[in-house]
Enzyme design. Structure first.
Site, PDB file in Angstrom:
ATOM      1  N   SER A  13       0.776  -0.990  -0.112  1.00 16.56           N
ATOM      2  CA  SER A  13       0.395   0.159   0.211  1.00 16.56           C
ATOM      3  C   SER A  13       0.738   1.207   0.606  1.00 16.56           C
ATOM      4  CB  SER A  13      -0.941   0.113   1.319  1.00 16.56           C
ATOM      5  OG  SER A  13      -0.246   0.263   2.135  1.00 16.56           O
ATOM      6  N   ASP A  55      -4.378   7.309   8.358  1.00 16.74           N
ATOM      7  CA  ASP A  55      -5.278   6.527   8.369  1.00 16.74           C
ATOM      8  C   ASP A  55      -5.352   5.086   9.885  1.00 16.74           C
ATOM      9  OD1 ASP A  55      -3.764   5.219   7.170  1.00 16.74           O
ATOM     10  OD2 ASP A  55      -5.945   4.145   5.712  1.00 16.74           O
ATOM     11  N   HIS A 112      -1.176   4.572   7.071  1.00 19.68           N
ATOM     12  CA  HIS A 112      -0.484   4.904   5.635  1.00 19.68           C
ATOM     13  C   HIS A 112      -0.280   6.662   6.291  1.00 19.68           C
ATOM     14  CE1 HIS A 112      -2.978   1.303   4.322  1.00 19.68           C
ATOM     15  NE2 HIS A 112      -1.657   1.049   3.882  1.00 19.68           N
TER      16      HIS A 112
END
Ligand code: NAG
Ligand code: NAG
Ligand code: NAG
Ligand code: NAG
Ligand code: NAG
Length: 392
Positions: free
Chosen positions: A48, A355, A358
């Site tokens: 990610s 979040d 990240h």
């Protein structure tokens, strides 16, 4: 100069003299070895930290407020805006990378992104539906790249719009191959009830899988590699909230030291692996980028750099870190009978963590600004010169 017998054509010896001079200057000048690489494409592999839409296209789409700062809509990225890989592409004059797995609106002329959120290097048994990890681990990303390389050229031959969506054949050897992966291998251990020591002990195996996969990608023609190490996982709310951490394990920056120690051990092994790859693959250029130090610097000295609450999620809910595994960014939850949208903080532009896992666009840009000139790289070459084997 020789066209149509113009007066200029009477000076061939002069032009020969000057071109000899230029060639001599190029050979003698150390700057010769540090010329720009003019990368025509980027092929990215990872999780990610650099997923520009792969998981979002293949599992469930990223939801608002992801993307709110830059794209003004969810854009397959786990952030309010762009990722470091976006700033890298932009700085090389290339478009943002399309995700290989995104069947809609993808344009692969200048590269493709094989990264998906939650991807590990090694396969993890616990799949996404069990709150686990992406099936697109690094070897699968390699299989997808192999298929992309051959099929894109077949499709390109059809001409027309097909040709305008696919990379040129020569781009595969000229491209920059970027990597940011490993965080989920550590995460899979920590969340799979392994002790810190057990996860630490699995690092050499994880890194040797990485080396094998890089060699496979090299065998398909890749020659310039830009490899990010893993970040300070012990500074992220998803670790700070979910792991059994004692007060004495918290360092000066507020991070969980044992978890960062494992990340640093991973990075030590990764750096050794890169040294070995240079020996095994002398035709390739490998740049190892110490993203860990950049992220830790930002978190530990956030105020100095204009950021605030560096350990607190901007988009989240609950507790000291504004993070709860059951109330994710963009979810709607029920608190005391009231429906509540888990939205973002007032000023994402001064926040580090988006979040709980990240980073914000502001943090990603900050990281990019530190790594682009090579100050955190080995060899210390700027991004645009990463086709070279060493700095002069
Ligand atoms: C894909 O991107 C390239 C480069 O940005 C552009 O020239 C080309 O027209 C695009 N193809 C389509 C179908 O939009
Ligand atoms: C970890 O241990 C807890 C408590 O023993 C258990 O509930 C959980 O299912 C375990 N998780 C995994 C991934 O094994
Ligand atoms: C991880 O393993 C290495 C090598 O055995 C050791 O030096 C290091 O202290 C270990 N770190 C942790 C956090 O267990
Ligand atoms: C990759 O990881 C697997 C699983 O831990 C291990 O059995 C295998 O030896 C590793 N392969 C390489 C090439 O390191
Ligand atoms: C929910 O209600 C309880 C009991 O009235 C209260 O203590 C708690 O603070 C409330 N929680 C929130 C988030 O409002």
């Amino acid at each position: 100069m020789f066209i149509m017998g113009s007066p200029a054509s009477t000076e061939p010896s002069l032009s020969l003299f000057f071109s000899t001079l230029i060639i001599l200057a190029l050979i003698l000048n150390p700057a010769f070895a540090s010329r720009d690489c003019n990368f025509p494409a980027i092929f990215n592999f990872g999780d990610s930290n650099s997923d520009t839409g792969g998981l979002s296209a293949s599992y469930y789409p990223t939801q608002p407020p992801n993307g709110e700062t830059f794209f003004h809509m969810p854009a397959g990225r786990y952030s309010d805006g762009r990722l470091t890989i976006d700033f890298m592409a932009q700085s090389l004059g290339l478009p943002y990378l399309s995700a290989y797995l995104n069947s809609l609106e993808s344009n692969f002329t200048h590269g493709a992104n094989f990264a998906t959120a939650a991807s590990p290097i090694r396969p993890v048994k616990r799949g996404l539906s069990e709150g686990g990890f992406s099936p697109f681990y690094l070897l699968v990303q390699y299989w997808q790249f192999m298929q992309f390389k051959s099929r894109s050229q077949l499709i390109k031959k059809r001409g027309g719009v097909f040709a305008s969506l696919m990379p040129k054949e020569e781009y595969f050897s000229q491209a920059l191959y970027t990597f940011d992966i490993g965080q989920n291998d550590l995460g899979a251990g920590f969340f799979g009830n392994q002790s810190v020591q057990e996860v630490n002990a699995s690092v050499p195996d994880i890194v040797s899988n990485f080396s094998r996969d890089v060699k496979l990608i090299y065998d398909l023609g890749a020659r310039s590699f830009w490899i990010h190490n893993t970040g300070p996982i012990g500074c992220l709310p998803y670790i700070l909230v979910n792991m059994p951490i004692t007060a004495s394990q918290i360092d000066k920056a507020g991070c969980a030291a044992p978890y960062n120690d494992v990340a640093q051990y991973f990075n030590k092994k990764l750096k050794e692996a890169v040294v070995q790859l240079r020996k095994d693959l002398p035709l390739a250029a490998f740049t190892y980028v110490d993203v860990y130090s950049v992220k830790y610097l930002l978190i530990s000295q956030a105020e100095k750099y204009g950021f605030e609450h560096p350990l607190v999620a901007c988009c989240g809910y609950g507790g000291k870190y504004n993070y709860s595994p059951t109330a994710g960014c963009g979810d709607t939850i029920t608190v005391n009978g009231t429906r509540l949208f888990v939205g973002s903080c007032k000023r994402p532009s001064v926040r580090v963590i988006w979040d709980g896992i990240h980073y914000t666009e502001a943090a990603n840009r900050w990281v990019f600004d530190r790594i682009v000139d090579g100050k955190y790289s080995d060899p210390p070459l700027p991004l645009r010169m990463a086709c070279h084997k060493k700095a002069m």
